[in-house]
Enzyme design. Sequence first.
Site, mmCIF file in Angstrom:
data_model
loop_
_atom_site.group_PDB
_atom_site.id
_atom_site.type_symbol
_atom_site.label_atom_id
_atom_site.label_comp_id
_atom_site.label_asym_id
_atom_site.label_seq_id
_atom_site.Cartn_x
_atom_site.Cartn_y
_atom_site.Cartn_z
ATOM 1 N N GLU A 130 0.824 -1.213 0.000
ATOM 2 C CA GLU A 130 0.000 0.000 0.000
ATOM 3 C C GLU A 130 0.857 1.261 0.000
ATOM 4 O O GLU A 130 0.635 2.181 -0.792
ATOM 5 C CB GLU A 130 -0.931 0.013 1.213
ATOM 6 C CG GLU A 130 -1.744 1.299 1.283
ATOM 7 C CD GLU A 130 -2.745 1.340 2.417
ATOM 8 O OE1 GLU A 130 -3.559 2.283 2.433
ATOM 9 O OE2 GLU A 130 -2.721 0.439 3.279
ATOM 10 N N ASP A 182 -0.731 -5.047 3.106
ATOM 11 C CA ASP A 182 -1.297 -3.867 3.764
ATOM 12 C C ASP A 182 -0.715 -3.840 5.173
ATOM 13 O O ASP A 182 -1.091 -4.658 6.020
ATOM 14 C CB ASP A 182 -2.819 -3.932 3.818
ATOM 15 C CG ASP A 182 -3.436 -2.597 4.226
ATOM 16 O OD1 ASP A 182 -2.703 -1.761 4.797
ATOM 17 O OD2 ASP A 182 -4.633 -2.396 3.979
ATOM 18 N N THR A 213 -5.957 2.055 9.317
ATOM 19 C CA THR A 213 -5.086 3.121 9.825
ATOM 20 C C THR A 213 -5.877 4.137 10.649
ATOM 21 O O THR A 213 -5.402 4.614 11.686
ATOM 22 C CB THR A 213 -4.365 3.837 8.662
ATOM 23 O OG1 THR A 213 -3.558 2.877 7.974
ATOM 24 C CG2 THR A 213 -3.473 4.957 9.168
ATOM 25 N N ASP A 244 -4.056 -2.325 8.040
ATOM 26 C CA ASP A 244 -5.402 -2.193 7.484
ATOM 27 C C ASP A 244 -6.288 -1.710 8.623
ATOM 28 O O ASP A 244 -6.507 -2.421 9.601
ATOM 29 C CB ASP A 244 -5.901 -3.528 6.929
ATOM 30 C CG ASP A 244 -7.196 -3.353 6.161
ATOM 31 O OD1 ASP A 244 -7.368 -2.290 5.534
ATOM 32 O OD2 ASP A 244 -8.043 -4.263 6.185
#
Length: 280
Positions: free
Chosen positions: A70, A90, A95, A93
């Site tokens: 990401e 990620d 955030t 995941d």
Amino acid sequence: MADLWQNAMDHGVAAARRAGEVVREALKGDRTVMTKSSSVDLVTQTDQKVEKLIIQSVKEKYPTHRFIGEESVAEGEPCVLTDEPTWIIDPIDGTTNFVHAFPFVAVSIGFSVNKQVEFGVVYSCLEDKMFTARRGKGAFCNGEPLQVSDQKDIKQSIIATEFGSNRDPETVERIFSSMRNIVSIPVHGVRGAGTAAINMCLVASGCVEAYYEIGIHVWDIAAGSLIVSEAGGVLMDVEGGEMDLMSRRIVAANSRSVAERIVKEIDSYSPQRDDAPLTQ
């Protein structure tokens, strides 16, 4: 026949655990917040630190493998899924959850060969739940087998979804239109953990009957998609066709009948694909 990728999966699980330790430690201190595509599309130094930690760890063991991460994509790396062994990462995941210490934060690691996900690892850091799946070998949470719900009546179901980070009024209207339609079926309820990976693991665990979203990315769903299918669930595009990892659209459900019922109610649209050419 030997499982070619079991060692890689074991490495992914160990990397996810180490990443989870970094996340938990970071929650004790100041979390410096930056933004990406919008004021609500957040990134922290911990996202970047965790992604680098995972990629470096994998590169040392598998120097020829490719990566889609990401934060790497946010910094301009292309998001292209080839036939080569590819780690789809990620680092955090959820955030926004992390920034607010909302207790659902996941490290998601998918591994693809020939454009097919071979294993998925989702570590719910604050719950200390390790979700794993290997193609053809089932899905597990902390070593215990997972099985989707056997509830086939949509009116007896809980559906998970998210609002995403796009605040364009037309997009927001479509999100609420879909939710209004689904609530009005009526279903038992609509929920959202704030992370696509954990929402999909909730489907695999039988806690919710389905999860749908438009606007997510391949790193959000690569690992979770295999965990759902290996737990007996089904994956579908929001218009009813086959799910495409790069399309940024997904329905993950316990059964085809529930998935197809949800598809009827979604006010669909098509965000720019993850693998769209980078604009200059």
